[in-house]
Design a protein around this motif. Structure first.
Motif, PDB file in Angstrom:
ATOM      1  N   ILE A  36      -7.328  -0.575   2.384  1.00  0.00           N
ATOM      2  CA  ILE A  36      -8.521  -0.245   1.593  1.00  0.00           C
ATOM      3  C   ILE A  36      -8.906   1.213   1.786  1.00  0.00           C
ATOM      4  CG2 ILE A  36     -11.005  -0.705   1.357  1.00  0.00           C
ATOM      5  CD1 ILE A  36     -10.355  -3.657   2.038  1.00  0.00           C
ATOM      6  N   GLY A  37      -8.857   1.688   3.025  1.00  0.00           N
ATOM      7  CA  GLY A  37      -9.188   3.084   3.292  1.00  0.00           C
ATOM      8  C   GLY A  37      -8.244   4.036   2.594  1.00  0.00           C
ATOM      9  N   SER A  38      -6.962   3.690   2.556  1.00  0.00           N
ATOM     10  CA  SER A  38      -5.981   4.531   1.879  1.00  0.00           C
ATOM     11  C   SER A  38      -6.257   4.593   0.383  1.00  0.00           C
ATOM     12  CB  SER A  38      -4.573   3.981   2.128  1.00  0.00           C
ATOM     13  OG  SER A  38      -3.611   4.701   1.408  1.00  0.00           O
ATOM     14  N   VAL A  39      -6.525   3.453  -0.226  1.00  0.00           N
ATOM     15  CA  VAL A  39      -6.792   3.418  -1.670  1.00  0.00           C
ATOM     16  C   VAL A  39      -8.070   4.170  -2.007  1.00  0.00           C
ATOM     17  CG1 VAL A  39      -7.282   1.913  -3.644  1.00  0.00           C
ATOM     18  CG2 VAL A  39      -5.538   1.252  -1.969  1.00  0.00           C
ATOM     19  N   GLU A  40      -9.054   4.094  -1.114  1.00  0.00           N
ATOM     20  CA  GLU A  40     -10.339   4.744  -1.398  1.00  0.00           C
ATOM     21  C   GLU A  40     -10.275   6.261  -1.263  1.00  0.00           C
ATOM     22  OE1 GLU A  40     -13.847   1.491  -0.718  1.00  0.00           O
ATOM     23  OE2 GLU A  40     -13.214   2.617   1.054  1.00  0.00           O
ATOM     24  N   THR A  41      -9.186   6.810  -0.749  1.00  0.00           N
ATOM     25  CA  THR A  41      -9.026   8.259  -0.810  1.00  0.00           C
ATOM     26  C   THR A  41      -8.740   8.714  -2.232  1.00  0.00           C
ATOM     27  OG1 THR A  41      -6.632   8.143  -0.354  1.00  0.00           O
ATOM     28  CG2 THR A  41      -8.117   8.313   1.550  1.00  0.00           C
ATOM     29  N   VAL A  42      -8.338   7.754  -3.083  1.00  0.00           N
ATOM     30  CA  VAL A  42      -8.063   8.038  -4.497  1.00  0.00           C
ATOM     31  C   VAL A  42      -9.155   7.475  -5.392  1.00  0.00           C
ATOM     32  CG1 VAL A  42      -6.403   7.736  -6.378  1.00  0.00           C
ATOM     33  CG2 VAL A  42      -5.591   8.010  -4.026  1.00  0.00           C
ATOM     34  N   ALA A  77      -3.901   0.941  -9.513  1.00  0.00           N
ATOM     35  CA  ALA A  77      -2.621   0.263  -9.324  1.00  0.00           C
ATOM     36  C   ALA A  77      -1.637   1.156  -8.575  1.00  0.00           C
ATOM     37  CB  ALA A  77      -2.042  -0.144 -10.683  1.00  0.00           C
ATOM     38  N   ARG A  78      -1.579   2.427  -8.926  1.00  0.00           N
ATOM     39  CA  ARG A  78      -0.638   3.348  -8.274  1.00  0.00           C
ATOM     40  C   ARG A  78      -1.043   3.627  -6.823  1.00  0.00           C
ATOM     41  NH1 ARG A  78       0.077   8.589 -11.684  1.00  0.00           N
ATOM     42  NH2 ARG A  78       1.665   8.952 -10.073  1.00  0.00           N
ATOM     43  N   ALA A  79      -2.350   3.711  -6.559  1.00  0.00           N
ATOM     44  CA  ALA A  79      -2.815   3.946  -5.188  1.00  0.00           C
ATOM     45  C   ALA A  79      -2.464   2.759  -4.297  1.00  0.00           C
ATOM     46  CB  ALA A  79      -4.317   4.200  -5.180  1.00  0.00           C
ATOM     47  N   LEU A  80      -2.621   1.550  -4.818  1.00  0.00           N
ATOM     48  CA  LEU A  80      -2.234   0.363  -4.064  1.00  0.00           C
ATOM     49  C   LEU A  80      -0.735   0.368  -3.786  1.00  0.00           C
ATOM     50  CD1 LEU A  80      -4.265  -2.591  -5.629  1.00  0.00           C
ATOM     51  CD2 LEU A  80      -4.056  -2.099  -3.183  1.00  0.00           C
ATOM     52  N   ALA A  81       0.039   0.697  -4.815  1.00  0.00           N
ATOM     53  CA  ALA A  81       1.488   0.699  -4.668  1.00  0.00           C
ATOM     54  C   ALA A  81       1.946   1.701  -3.616  1.00  0.00           C
ATOM     55  CB  ALA A  81       2.143   1.006  -6.018  1.00  0.00           C
ATOM     56  N   LYS A  82       1.330   2.890  -3.610  1.00  0.00           N
ATOM     57  CA  LYS A  82       1.747   3.915  -2.653  1.00  0.00           C
ATOM     58  C   LYS A  82       1.270   3.613  -1.236  1.00  0.00           C
ATOM     59  CE  LYS A  82       2.431   8.122  -3.510  1.00  0.00           C
ATOM     60  NZ  LYS A  82       2.361   9.572  -3.741  1.00  0.00           N
ATOM     61  N   SER A  83       0.270   2.770  -1.093  1.00  0.00           N
ATOM     62  CA  SER A  83      -0.242   2.415   0.235  1.00  0.00           C
ATOM     63  C   SER A  83       0.588   1.329   0.900  1.00  0.00           C
ATOM     64  CB  SER A  83      -1.704   1.950   0.135  1.00  0.00           C
ATOM     65  OG  SER A  83      -2.532   2.970  -0.397  1.00  0.00           O
ATOM     66  N   LEU A  84       1.456   0.686   0.127  1.00  0.00           N
ATOM     67  CA  LEU A  84       2.289  -0.405   0.643  1.00  0.00           C
ATOM     68  C   LEU A  84       3.751   0.031   0.633  1.00  0.00           C
ATOM     69  CD1 LEU A  84       0.652  -3.308  -1.401  1.00  0.00           C
ATOM     70  CD2 LEU A  84       0.095  -2.619   0.936  1.00  0.00           C
ATOM     71  N   ASP A  85       4.441  -0.219   1.720  1.00  0.00           N
ATOM     72  CA  ASP A  85       5.851   0.157   1.823  1.00  0.00           C
ATOM     73  C   ASP A  85       6.711  -0.962   1.242  1.00  0.00           C
ATOM     74  OD1 ASP A  85       8.186   1.429   2.371  1.00  0.00           O
ATOM     75  OD2 ASP A  85       8.190   0.975   4.516  1.00  0.00           O
ATOM     76  N   CYS A  86       6.715  -1.042  -0.090  1.00  0.00           N
ATOM     77  CA  CYS A  86       7.521  -2.049  -0.771  1.00  0.00           C
ATOM     78  C   CYS A  86       8.050  -1.445  -2.065  1.00  0.00           C
ATOM     79  CB  CYS A  86       6.696  -3.307  -1.056  1.00  0.00           C
ATOM     80  SG  CYS A  86       5.249  -3.030  -2.095  1.00  0.00           S
ATOM     81  N   SER A 215      -3.614  16.132  -7.475  1.00  0.00           N
ATOM     82  CA  SER A 215      -4.001  14.724  -7.508  1.00  0.00           C
ATOM     83  C   SER A 215      -4.037  14.165  -6.093  1.00  0.00           C
ATOM     84  CB  SER A 215      -3.007  13.919  -8.353  1.00  0.00           C
ATOM     85  OG  SER A 215      -3.219  12.533  -8.198  1.00  0.00           O
ATOM     86  N   PRO A 216      -5.069  13.390  -5.753  1.00  0.00           N
ATOM     87  CA  PRO A 216      -5.126  12.782  -4.414  1.00  0.00           C
ATOM     88  C   PRO A 216      -3.999  11.785  -4.177  1.00  0.00           C
ATOM     89  CG  PRO A 216      -6.861  11.905  -5.818  1.00  0.00           C
ATOM     90  CD  PRO A 216      -6.260  13.049  -6.560  1.00  0.00           C
ATOM     91  N   LEU A 217      -3.342  11.315  -5.233  1.00  0.00           N
ATOM     92  CA  LEU A 217      -2.220  10.403  -5.069  1.00  0.00           C
ATOM     93  C   LEU A 217      -1.070  11.038  -4.300  1.00  0.00           C
ATOM     94  CD1 LEU A 217      -1.786   8.447  -8.436  1.00  0.00           C
ATOM     95  CD2 LEU A 217      -2.021   7.464  -6.156  1.00  0.00           C
ATOM     96  N   VAL A 221       0.248   7.837   1.560  1.00  0.00           N
ATOM     97  CA  VAL A 221       1.499   7.385   2.171  1.00  0.00           C
ATOM     98  C   VAL A 221       1.331   5.915   2.558  1.00  0.00           C
ATOM     99  CG1 VAL A 221       2.115   9.669   3.055  1.00  0.00           C
ATOM    100  CG2 VAL A 221       0.732   8.118   4.468  1.00  0.00           C
ATOM    101  N   PRO A 222       2.428   5.175   2.697  1.00  0.00           N
ATOM    102  CA  PRO A 222       2.317   3.757   3.085  1.00  0.00           C
ATOM    103  C   PRO A 222       1.640   3.599   4.441  1.00  0.00           C
ATOM    104  CG  PRO A 222       4.511   4.239   2.245  1.00  0.00           C
ATOM    105  CD  PRO A 222       3.820   5.559   2.402  1.00  0.00           C
ATOM    106  N   VAL A 223       0.697   2.677   4.500  1.00  0.00           N
ATOM    107  CA  VAL A 223       0.006   2.389   5.762  1.00  0.00           C
ATOM    108  C   VAL A 223       0.375   1.013   6.297  1.00  0.00           C
ATOM    109  CG1 VAL A 223      -1.939   3.925   5.254  1.00  0.00           C
ATOM    110  CG2 VAL A 223      -2.034   1.531   4.509  1.00  0.00           C
ATOM    111  N   VAL A 224       1.084   0.234   5.492  1.00  0.00           N
ATOM    112  CA  VAL A 224       1.531  -1.101   5.892  1.00  0.00           C
ATOM    113  C   VAL A 224       2.986  -1.264   5.458  1.00  0.00           C
ATOM    114  CG1 VAL A 224       1.292  -3.576   5.426  1.00  0.00           C
ATOM    115  CG2 VAL A 224      -0.735  -2.205   5.856  1.00  0.00           C
ATOM    116  N   SER A 225       3.838  -1.705   6.362  1.00  0.00           N
ATOM    117  CA  SER A 225       5.249  -1.897   6.038  1.00  0.00           C
ATOM    118  C   SER A 225       5.437  -3.176   5.230  1.00  0.00           C
ATOM    119  CB  SER A 225       6.074  -1.971   7.320  1.00  0.00           C
ATOM    120  OG  SER A 225       5.773  -3.160   8.042  1.00  0.00           O
TER     121      SER A 225
END
Length: 346
Positions: A36-42, A77-86, A215-217, A221-225
């Motif tokens: 959540i913290g990672s996504v909220e930077t965007v 959607a893109r912020a969520l995707a970039k925060s997850l290592d998948c 862009s903040p995107l 970086v991924p915060v969860v593997s």
């Protein structure tokens, strides 16, 4: 063919899904706060939308983000995707998009003298469907099997999709030009629908300053593997739901099916997904059990897009449906002994 999608061979099962690793609730809580913290930077000032989006992913559902253009649907959607290592793929839905552009196609290999399947962008853990309602209903229907059964059938052959698998789709309101209404079967496959809304003045000023040069995107970086993500999903599955809470959810769903103001009520799939989302909601609050409050907090985004008001011939009268849901919740007794709560909701 999408380069990320090519990493998934037909029939491949993700190794992390086989291990069934789980986390403690405390570890789950810390990992979810990191995402959540990672996504909220965007995405600033939209905590409720961010939490609901994460809830859907961890509940193994699919998310529909509906709002006017330019309010950050795709950015979320893109912020969520970039925060997850998948693995992530993106599909831009257009009127000329074909079903094979989504699922993949069999191509004849002259050297081997046999057909070779080229997987489409749906072969990824997280599939971003941008402006999904700009494609024809025929193309949208290509996602029905994918979203419900997590598989694709092409030319009589079935291919398993990646695990976990989530579709995060954005759409503009159906009143806007160049859009098609999603069929009821398609809407019912989305676990929840959320709206972004316009930012408040302070958030919009901050956006002007932070995005003036970049862009903040770019800094996300991924915060969860991928393994941690699978463990979070399995942890949420194990959250306890009492029989009283289950009965409460069923009463809510049944009330939508008999309400005279609704032409279409909640499906059994909606009931199941409401419980799954409530489990994640409880875990996000650091609890190992579901309360009626968890159900009430998510009942509108989980049910509203599935229901059709009786006074409309098509589509969903969103405001009136939301009011009907609120009334049903207020009139449905909260079970005694469910987390110490009694009486009526609301």
């Amino acid at each position: 063919m999408n380069s990320i999608a090519a990493r998934f061979e037909p029939g491949h099962e993700a190794a992390s899904d086989v291990d069934h690793e789980t986390l403690s609730i405390e570890e789950f809580f810390r990992s979810s706060r990191a995402i959540i913290g990672s996504v909220e930077t965007v995405i600033d000032g939209k905590r409720e939308a961010v939490e609901m989006a994460l809830t859907v992913i961890l509940a193994e559902g699919h998310l529909l983000i509906e709002d006017v253009p330019g309010v950050g649907k795709t950015m979320l959607a893109r912020a969520l995707a970039k925060s997850l290592d998948c693995s992530v793929s993106r599909i831009q839905f257009t009127p000329d998009l074909l079903p094979s552009d989504i699922t993949g196609v069999s191509i004849y290999n002259q050297a081997d003298r046999e057909f070779e399947f080229k997987p489409g962008p749906v072969f990824a853990n997280l599939v971003i469907g941008d402006e999904i309602n700009r494609a024809s209903p025929k193309t949208q229907s290509a996602l029905l099997e994918c979203m419900e059964e997590k598989q694709v059938t092409v030319d009589g052959t079935t291919y398993a999709l990646a695990s976990p698998f989530t579709v995060v789709a954005t759409q503009n309101p159906i009143e806007m030009e160049g859009t098609y209404a999603l069929p009821e079967a398609q809407r019912d496959r989305f676990m929840a629908r959320i709206s972004m809304g316009y930012p408040d003045s302070s958030a919009e000023i901050a956006m002007l300053r932070s995005r003036e040069t970049r862009s903040p995107l770019e800094d996300v970086v991924p915060v969860v593997s991928g393994q941690q993500l699978s463990a979070m999903i399995h942890t949420a599955r194990n959250v306890f739901v009492s029989q009283a809470v289950e009965q409460y959810v069923v009463r809510l769903s049944q009330a939508t099916r008999t309400d005279p103001e609704l032409r279409l009520g909640a499906s059994p799939r909606a009931t199941l997904q409401l419980v799954r989302a409530a489990k994640v909601r409880a875990a996000l609050d650091g609890r190992e059990f579901v309360l009626p409050d968890d159900i009430n907090a998510i009942v509108a985004p989980v049910l509203a897009h599935r229901l059709i008001a009786a006074n409309r011939s098509g589509g969903v009268a969103r405001a009136s449906v939301a009011e009907i849901i609120a009334r049903i919740v207020a009139q449905t007794p909260v079970p005694l002994g469910a987390g110490g709560l009694a009486g009526h909701a609301g």
